[in-house]
Scaffold this active site. Structure first.
Site, PDB file in Angstrom:
ATOM      1  N   HIS A 253      -9.382   1.324   4.971  1.00  0.00           N
ATOM      2  CA  HIS A 253      -8.096   1.478   5.656  1.00  0.00           C
ATOM      3  C   HIS A 253      -8.285   2.408   6.853  1.00  0.00           C
ATOM      4  O   HIS A 253      -9.065   3.354   6.795  1.00  0.00           O
ATOM      5  CB  HIS A 253      -7.048   2.045   4.693  1.00  0.00           C
ATOM      6  CG  HIS A 253      -5.666   1.964   5.258  1.00  0.00           C
ATOM      7  ND1 HIS A 253      -5.197   2.874   6.174  1.00  0.00           N
ATOM      8  CD2 HIS A 253      -4.664   1.058   5.070  1.00  0.00           C
ATOM      9  CE1 HIS A 253      -3.960   2.533   6.515  1.00  0.00           C
ATOM     10  NE2 HIS A 253      -3.614   1.436   5.859  1.00  0.00           N
TER      11      HIS A 253
ATOM     12  N   LYS B 115       0.212   4.236  -0.271  1.00  0.00           N
ATOM     13  CA  LYS B 115      -0.410   5.426   0.343  1.00  0.00           C
ATOM     14  C   LYS B 115      -0.183   6.641  -0.581  1.00  0.00           C
ATOM     15  O   LYS B 115      -0.191   6.468  -1.796  1.00  0.00           O
ATOM     16  CB  LYS B 115       0.116   5.623   1.764  1.00  0.00           C
ATOM     17  CG  LYS B 115      -0.059   4.336   2.594  1.00  0.00           C
ATOM     18  CD  LYS B 115       0.146   4.517   4.054  1.00  0.00           C
ATOM     19  CE  LYS B 115      -0.077   3.165   4.754  1.00  0.00           C
ATOM     20  NZ  LYS B 115       0.058   3.228   6.197  1.00  0.00           N
TER      21      LYS B 115
ATOM     22  N   SER C 201       3.637  -2.113  10.140  1.00  0.00           N
ATOM     23  CA  SER C 201       5.093  -2.195  10.347  1.00  0.00           C
ATOM     24  C   SER C 201       5.682  -3.560   9.998  1.00  0.00           C
ATOM     25  O   SER C 201       6.665  -3.993  10.595  1.00  0.00           O
ATOM     26  CB  SER C 201       5.458  -1.809  11.789  1.00  0.00           C
ATOM     27  OG  SER C 201       5.021  -0.503  12.073  1.00  0.00           O
TER      28      SER C 201
ATOM     29  N   GLU D 156      -5.162  -4.970  10.433  1.00  0.00           N
ATOM     30  CA  GLU D 156      -4.167  -3.929  10.665  1.00  0.00           C
ATOM     31  C   GLU D 156      -4.451  -3.240  11.999  1.00  0.00           C
ATOM     32  O   GLU D 156      -5.295  -2.325  12.055  1.00  0.00           O
ATOM     33  CB  GLU D 156      -4.215  -2.897   9.534  1.00  0.00           C
ATOM     34  CG  GLU D 156      -3.901  -3.465   8.170  1.00  0.00           C
ATOM     35  CD  GLU D 156      -3.276  -2.437   7.244  1.00  0.00           C
ATOM     36  OE1 GLU D 156      -2.265  -2.774   6.630  1.00  0.00           O
ATOM     37  OE2 GLU D 156      -3.774  -1.299   7.156  1.00  0.00           O
TER      38      GLU D 156
ATOM     39  N   ASN E  65       0.883  -1.168   0.000  1.00  0.00           N
ATOM     40  CA  ASN E  65       0.000   0.000   0.000  1.00  0.00           C
ATOM     41  C   ASN E  65       0.917   1.213   0.000  1.00  0.00           C
ATOM     42  O   ASN E  65       1.510   1.558   1.020  1.00  0.00           O
ATOM     43  CB  ASN E  65      -0.890  -0.031   1.260  1.00  0.00           C
ATOM     44  CG  ASN E  65      -1.743   1.216   1.370  1.00  0.00           C
ATOM     45  OD1 ASN E  65      -1.784   2.036   0.448  1.00  0.00           O
ATOM     46  ND2 ASN E  65      -2.427   1.368   2.495  1.00  0.00           N
TER      47      ASN E  65
ATOM     48  N   GLU F  59      -6.585   4.744   7.976  1.00  0.00           N
ATOM     49  CA  GLU F  59      -6.327   6.168   7.714  1.00  0.00           C
ATOM     50  C   GLU F  59      -7.551   6.823   7.091  1.00  0.00           C
ATOM     51  O   GLU F  59      -7.833   7.999   7.321  1.00  0.00           O
ATOM     52  CB  GLU F  59      -5.090   6.317   6.814  1.00  0.00           C
ATOM     53  CG  GLU F  59      -3.803   6.082   7.600  1.00  0.00           C
ATOM     54  CD  GLU F  59      -2.664   5.478   6.815  1.00  0.00           C
ATOM     55  OE1 GLU F  59      -2.708   5.498   5.565  1.00  0.00           O
ATOM     56  OE2 GLU F  59      -1.730   4.948   7.459  1.00  0.00           O
TER      57      GLU F  59
ATOM     58  N   GLY G 173       2.630   2.337  10.717  1.00  0.00           N
ATOM     59  CA  GLY G 173       3.576   3.440  10.553  1.00  0.00           C
ATOM     60  C   GLY G 173       4.273   3.829  11.843  1.00  0.00           C
ATOM     61  O   GLY G 173       4.886   4.887  11.928  1.00  0.00           O
TER      62      GLY G 173
HETATM   63  P1  13P Z   1       3.214   0.379   7.557  1.00  0.00           P
HETATM   64  O1  13P Z   1       3.696  -0.920   6.986  1.00  0.00           O
HETATM   65  O2  13P Z   1       3.946   1.580   7.043  1.00  0.00           O
HETATM   66  O3  13P Z   1       3.119   0.327   9.049  1.00  0.00           O
HETATM   67  O4  13P Z   1       1.704   0.565   7.036  1.00  0.00           O
HETATM   68  C1  13P Z   1       0.846  -0.488   7.135  1.00  0.00           C
HETATM   69  C2  13P Z   1      -0.379  -0.142   6.383  1.00  0.00           C
HETATM   70  O5  13P Z   1      -1.119   0.750   6.765  1.00  0.00           O
HETATM   71  C3  13P Z   1      -0.677  -0.918   5.173  1.00  0.00           C
HETATM   72  O6  13P Z   1      -1.948  -0.635   4.709  1.00  0.00           O
END
Ligand code: 13P
Length: 413
Positions: free
Chosen positions: A255, A172, A373, A327, A170, A257, A333
């Protein structure tokens, strides 16, 4: 455990010796039992802070409740203890012979050295107990547990092999078009024959570039969201049909976010999931708890609610086209990965929830990813777990080398 209050006789601070008859439903507190106790009726009794170092013969102790009781060295012969509940009880060295304790529950009980012979142990629940040296019909309990675990793992591994492992990046809100092209070119050079499915979920502006760059390669392309309406006055939104038209196969939905910063709710995630499926896209639906929710011990409630709502109205056949990404929001992150056991626990819970809603066969067919992560260093351990079928990777998917290491780890796991 229910006690029959009408029948309760309180026996406190006394000594109970052989042939004592107590009415069923007695509450026995701070008492001492000595020597042999035969043919007693203790059905439905409650033993609290009591010393029961005695031999119980042909006694009815079914439905009893034991709390802070010392039973070390006690012997139970031909006794019926079915449905008993033992809490914080010391049973070390106790011997149960030809006794039925089916359905009994032992919680934080010291069972070390306890011996169960020729008894009915069906449905017994043991949690948080000390088990060193405990034997059932001469078999060491630890060996029995190891045997169970091994068989259970082999069974899970077999089921895992049937499922598709999927590693999805992803990206982002990262990468311009030239940068996207460069990253995909580098990735293509490394990923020629992966042992799992590989997806790059790129920003809307990179979709065309990504579809073009990955043509004829095993890398699939996904978007990071889509709207639930087919068309209309929804400024800034993109429909599922528009993605399909571009050659996109997957779409990330719900997601954290988007839930956190853009007001996405389980209701809109559900609408988007159904719209994506109707258009022929394969949704990657994200679920996960906040740190505070985990600390309040409601992770399972949160996940069950998300699964039930996000997939409301989705058929079993449609569900098999979906991927679920677990997740935990606190791990995204932050560099703070869930441990492999934590990831497995929740992924297994997701599968169990799906099994309740759709049946075992459908639940076993669904790919469940872990995300948060995940990186080149921790992927192998996470992906080795029986219910972790893949990963949804943020930061580490932006480096071709790291992403490829995760792809290789999925092949091993
Ligand atoms: P990270 O791997 O940067 O923690 O992000 C995970 C994520 O949100 C994948 O959708």
């Amino acid at each position: 455990m229910e006690l029959n209050k009408e029948k309760i006789t309180l026996i406190a601070d006394c000594e109970v010796t052989d042939k004592s008859k107590t009415a069923g439903g007695a509450v026995v507190r701070t008492s001492k039992f000595c020597a042999d106790i035969s043919e007693c009726d203790f059905e439905g009794s409650c033993f609290v802070q009591t010393n029961l170092c005695a031999t119980f013969k042909r006694s009815d102790m079914s439905g009893d409740y034991f709390e802070e009781v010392n039973l070390s060295g006690a012997g139970f012969e031909r006794s019926d203890m079915s449905g008993d509940y033992f809490e914080e009880v010391n049973l070390s060295g106790a011997a149960f012979e030809r006794s039925s304790i089916c359905g009994a529950a032992f919680e934080e009980v010291n069972l070390s050295g306890a011996v169960f012979t020729d008894g009915d142990l069906s449905g017994v629940e043991i949690s948080g107990c000390k088990l060193d040296g405990m034997t059932i019909d001469g078999l060491d309990v630890r060996e029995l547990i190891e045997f169970y675990k091994k068989n259970h793992k082999e069974n899970c591994d077999m089921k895992k092999n049937v499922r598709k492992a999927v590693i999805a990046g992803n990206w982002k809100m990262n990468k311009t078009r030239p940068e996207a092209k460069a990253l995909l070119e580098e990735l293509k050079g490394k990923v020629s024959d992966p042992g799992c499915e590989v997806i790059a979920c790129v920003p809307f502006t990179n979709l065309e570039t990504a579809v073009e760059a990955t043509k004829g390669t095993p890398i699939k392309v996904g978007a990071q969201n889509c709207h639930f309406e087919k068309s209309g006055a929804f400024t800034g939104e993109i429909s599922a049909d528009m993605l399909v038209e571009m050659g996109v196969e997957y779409v990330v939905l719900g997601h954290s976010e988007r839930r956190q910063y853009f007001g996405e709710t389980d209701e809109t995630v559900n609408k988007r999931t159904r719209a994506a499926l109707a258009a022929g896209l394969k949704p990657i639906v994200c679920v996960g708890e906040l740190l505070w929710e985990r600390e309040c011990n409601i992770t399972e409630e949160v996940i069950a609610r998300q699964i039930k709502l996000d997939f409301y109205g989705v058929s079993a056949e449609e569900l098999k086209k979906c991927i679920i990404a677990y997740e935990p929001v606190w791990a995204i992150g932050t560099g703070k990965t869930a441990t492999a056991d934590q990831a497995e626990e929740v992924c297994a819970f997701i599968r169990a929830t799906l099994a309740k809603l759709y049946g075992d066969d459908t639940a076993e067919a669904v790919t469940i990813q872990y995300g948060g992560s995940m990186n080149a260093g921790n992927a192998e351990e996470l992906l080795s777990k029986a219910n972790v079928d893949g990963g949804l990777i943020g930061g580490a998917s932006l480096k071709a080398g790291d992403f490829n290491t995760i792809i290789e780890a999925a092949t091993k796991g």
